[in-house]
Write an enzyme that holds these catalytic residues in place. Structure first.
Site, PDB file in Angstrom:
ATOM      1  N   TYR A 154      -0.584  24.534  -5.414  1.00 23.24           N
ATOM      2  CA  TYR A 154      -1.225  25.382  -6.428  1.00 23.24           C
ATOM      3  C   TYR A 154      -2.169  26.376  -5.753  1.00 23.24           C
ATOM      4  O   TYR A 154      -2.144  27.580  -6.024  1.00 23.24           O
ATOM      5  CB  TYR A 154      -1.985  24.488  -7.412  1.00 23.24           C
ATOM      6  CG  TYR A 154      -2.575  25.190  -8.612  1.00 23.24           C
ATOM      7  CD1 TYR A 154      -1.794  25.471  -9.728  1.00 23.24           C
ATOM      8  CD2 TYR A 154      -3.911  25.560  -8.638  1.00 23.24           C
ATOM      9  CE1 TYR A 154      -2.337  26.104 -10.837  1.00 23.24           C
ATOM     10  CE2 TYR A 154      -4.465  26.190  -9.739  1.00 23.24           C
ATOM     11  CZ  TYR A 154      -3.680  26.458 -10.846  1.00 23.24           C
ATOM     12  OH  TYR A 154      -4.222  27.086 -11.957  1.00 23.24           O
ATOM     13  N   LYS A 158      -1.647  30.380  -5.671  1.00 22.04           N
ATOM     14  CA  LYS A 158      -2.634  31.264  -6.310  1.00 22.04           C
ATOM     15  C   LYS A 158      -3.230  32.234  -5.289  1.00 22.04           C
ATOM     16  O   LYS A 158      -3.491  33.396  -5.625  1.00 22.04           O
ATOM     17  CB  LYS A 158      -3.728  30.438  -7.001  1.00 22.04           C
ATOM     18  CG  LYS A 158      -3.237  29.637  -8.208  1.00 22.04           C
ATOM     19  CD  LYS A 158      -2.667  30.498  -9.313  1.00 22.04           C
ATOM     20  CE  LYS A 158      -2.394  29.732 -10.601  1.00 22.04           C
ATOM     21  NZ  LYS A 158      -1.672  30.548 -11.592  1.00 22.04           N
TER      22      LYS A 158
HETATM   23  P1  NAD Z   1      -0.527  25.515 -20.448  1.00 17.92           P
HETATM   24  O1  NAD Z   1       0.149  24.314 -19.915  1.00 17.92           O
HETATM   25  O2  NAD Z   1      -1.312  25.433 -21.709  1.00 17.92           O
HETATM   26  O3  NAD Z   1       0.532  26.699 -20.624  1.00 17.92           O
HETATM   27  C1  NAD Z   1       1.469  27.000 -19.639  1.00 17.92           C
HETATM   28  C2  NAD Z   1       2.715  27.539 -20.301  1.00 17.92           C
HETATM   29  O4  NAD Z   1       3.630  27.922 -19.257  1.00 17.92           O
HETATM   30  C3  NAD Z   1       3.437  26.484 -21.163  1.00 17.92           C
HETATM   31  O5  NAD Z   1       3.712  27.009 -22.441  1.00 17.92           O
HETATM   32  C4  NAD Z   1       4.721  26.211 -20.392  1.00 17.92           C
HETATM   33  O6  NAD Z   1       5.824  25.899 -21.218  1.00 17.92           O
HETATM   34  C5  NAD Z   1       4.926  27.522 -19.652  1.00 17.92           C
HETATM   35  N1  NAD Z   1       5.785  27.367 -18.479  1.00 17.92           N
HETATM   36  C6  NAD Z   1       5.736  26.395 -17.532  1.00 17.92           C
HETATM   37  N2  NAD Z   1       6.717  26.565 -16.641  1.00 17.92           N
HETATM   38  C7  NAD Z   1       7.405  27.676 -17.029  1.00 17.92           C
HETATM   39  C8  NAD Z   1       8.536  28.366 -16.510  1.00 17.92           C
HETATM   40  N3  NAD Z   1       9.181  27.934 -15.415  1.00 17.92           N
HETATM   41  N4  NAD Z   1       8.961  29.474 -17.164  1.00 17.92           N
HETATM   42  C9  NAD Z   1       8.341  29.900 -18.282  1.00 17.92           C
HETATM   43  N5  NAD Z   1       7.274  29.295 -18.816  1.00 17.92           N
HETATM   44  C10 NAD Z   1       6.815  28.195 -18.193  1.00 17.92           C
HETATM   45  O7  NAD Z   1      -1.435  26.035 -19.250  1.00 17.92           O
HETATM   46  P2  NAD Z   1      -2.610  27.126 -19.152  1.00 17.92           P
HETATM   47  O8  NAD Z   1      -3.842  26.396 -18.765  1.00 17.92           O
HETATM   48  O9  NAD Z   1      -2.629  28.029 -20.314  1.00 17.92           O
HETATM   49  O10 NAD Z   1      -2.131  27.899 -17.851  1.00 17.92           O
HETATM   50  C11 NAD Z   1      -1.667  29.227 -17.869  1.00 17.92           C
HETATM   51  C12 NAD Z   1      -1.912  29.835 -16.488  1.00 17.92           C
HETATM   52  O11 NAD Z   1      -3.304  29.856 -16.219  1.00 17.92           O
HETATM   53  C13 NAD Z   1      -1.265  29.078 -15.331  1.00 17.92           C
HETATM   54  O12 NAD Z   1      -0.743  29.994 -14.390  1.00 17.92           O
HETATM   55  C14 NAD Z   1      -2.437  28.332 -14.726  1.00 17.92           C
HETATM   56  O13 NAD Z   1      -2.252  28.061 -13.363  1.00 17.92           O
HETATM   57  C15 NAD Z   1      -3.548  29.333 -14.945  1.00 17.92           C
HETATM   58  N6  NAD Z   1      -4.893  28.767 -14.905  1.00 17.92           N
HETATM   59  C16 NAD Z   1      -5.299  27.843 -15.820  1.00 17.92           C
HETATM   60  C17 NAD Z   1      -6.581  27.353 -15.744  1.00 17.92           C
HETATM   61  C18 NAD Z   1      -7.106  26.344 -16.723  1.00 17.92           C
HETATM   62  O14 NAD Z   1      -8.179  25.810 -16.463  1.00 17.92           O
HETATM   63  N7  NAD Z   1      -6.427  26.059 -17.806  1.00 17.92           N
HETATM   64  C19 NAD Z   1      -7.451  27.786 -14.748  1.00 17.92           C
HETATM   65  C20 NAD Z   1      -7.001  28.727 -13.843  1.00 17.92           C
HETATM   66  C21 NAD Z   1      -5.721  29.220 -13.937  1.00 17.92           C
END
Ligand code: NAD
Length: 259
Positions: A154, A158
């Site tokens: 990860y 990133k």
């Molecule tokens: P989440 O799990 O709520 O949503 C992620 C979505 O991505 C889901 O709907 C899933 O079905 C979809 N997904 C997964 N694999 C996929 C693929 N191969 N093709 C298409 N869609 C796919 O997660 P989130 O927290 O909303 O994360 C969204 C982004 O934000 C990610 O890139 C994550 O790394 C990043 N992020 C999240 C956080 C946090 O604290 N939540 C912090 C930093 C970065």
């Protein structure tokens, strides 16, 4: 209406940050492709946007699959005429120590985060270049700039997005295309909720300790970043009128990581 009649392709938009961004964009007048691996949830999100008076379609897509990505962007362009904003946001998380990762898990992580960012960018750029306008936003993380235990692929992926963003910013400038990375700290989405018991097990802590010390321990106020905070930044980058911010990444982490 800061995105009136703009077309946005948002990946991972059936849940969490992507859904919040899709809904915010639609409220600002954008036509939104809610693109997600979970086609059913994507459809539900798109319907939810329509019920609020916005325009959206649900698009089932695996962002790590070349043909599926090309088809999903084509469907968006066929439906809405073009694509002005790409939010490459789809993501997954697997937590374990480096030595416990299988090669298949490592490759899957890099495929979703990095192949997904590349493939969606490549599919959208020709449409943006043709109209001499576009904004590409990558969902990075504080882990684009800082490491944590248990998150080798990860953190690697990133960090990689910062490089891709900078190249797209340089190549895209003459075609009117900007690129940015949003770097959230912890936000309570399903992705994070799933990690709390996993990290507790791996680190020998209680779930409450994981939240207090690992997730919020280095923030200035012990407060989670929110989906609304991130949607606001995604709107800022998408609607920004000049190249002043292109190539930049912006942290939103309650001071967890500062630069
Ligand atoms: P989440 O799990 O709520 O949503 C992620 C979505 O991505 C889901 O709907 C899933 O079905 C979809 N997904 C997964 N694999 C996929 C693929 N191969 N093709 C298409 N869609 C796919 O997660 P989130 O927290 O909303 O994360 C969204 C982004 O934000 C990610 O890139 C994550 O790394 C990043 N992020 C999240 C956080 C946090 O604290 N939540 C912090 C930093 C970065």
């Amino acid at each position: 209406m800061r995105l009136k009649d703009r077309v946005a392709f948002v990946t991972g938009a059936a849940s969490g940050l992507g859904r919040a961004i899709a809904m915010r964009y639609a409220a600002e007048g954008a036509k939104v492709a809610v693109a997600d691996l979970n086609a059913e949830q994507a459809e539900l999100t798109a319907n939810g946007i329509a019920e609020l008076g916005g325009q959206a379609i649900g698009v089932g897509v695996d962002v790590s699959d070349e043909d599926q990505v090309n088809a999903a962007v084509e469907r968006t362009v066929d439906t809405f005429g073009t694509v002005d904003v790409l939010v490459s946001n789809a993501g997954i998380q697997i937590v374990k120590p480096v030595e416990a990762f299988t090669l298949a898990e490592w490759r899957k992580m890099l495929a979703v985060h990095l192949d997904g960012a590349f493939l969606t960018t490549r599919a959208c750029l020709p449409h943006m270049y043709r109209q001499k306008r576009g904004s590409i936003i990558y969902m990075g993380s504080a882990h684009a700039k800082e490491a944590s235990k248990l998150k080798a692929p990860y953190v690697t992926a990133k960090h990689g997005l910062l490089g891709l963003c900078r190249v797209v910013a340089k190549e895209g400038a003459e075609h009117g295309v900007r690129a940015n990375v949003i770097c959230p700290g912890y936000v309570r989405t399903p992705l994070v909720d799933k990690q709390i018991p996993e990290q507790a097990r791996a680190l020998g802590l209680s779930e409450e300790e994981v939240v207090r010390t690992i997730m919020l321990g280095n923030t200035v106020d012990g407060v989670f970043t929110t989906e609304e905070d991130i949607a606001e930044l995604a709107l800022l980058f998408a609607a920004f009128k000049t190249n002043a911010l292109t190539g930049q990444s912006l942290l939103a982490s309650h001071g967890w990581f500062m630069e």
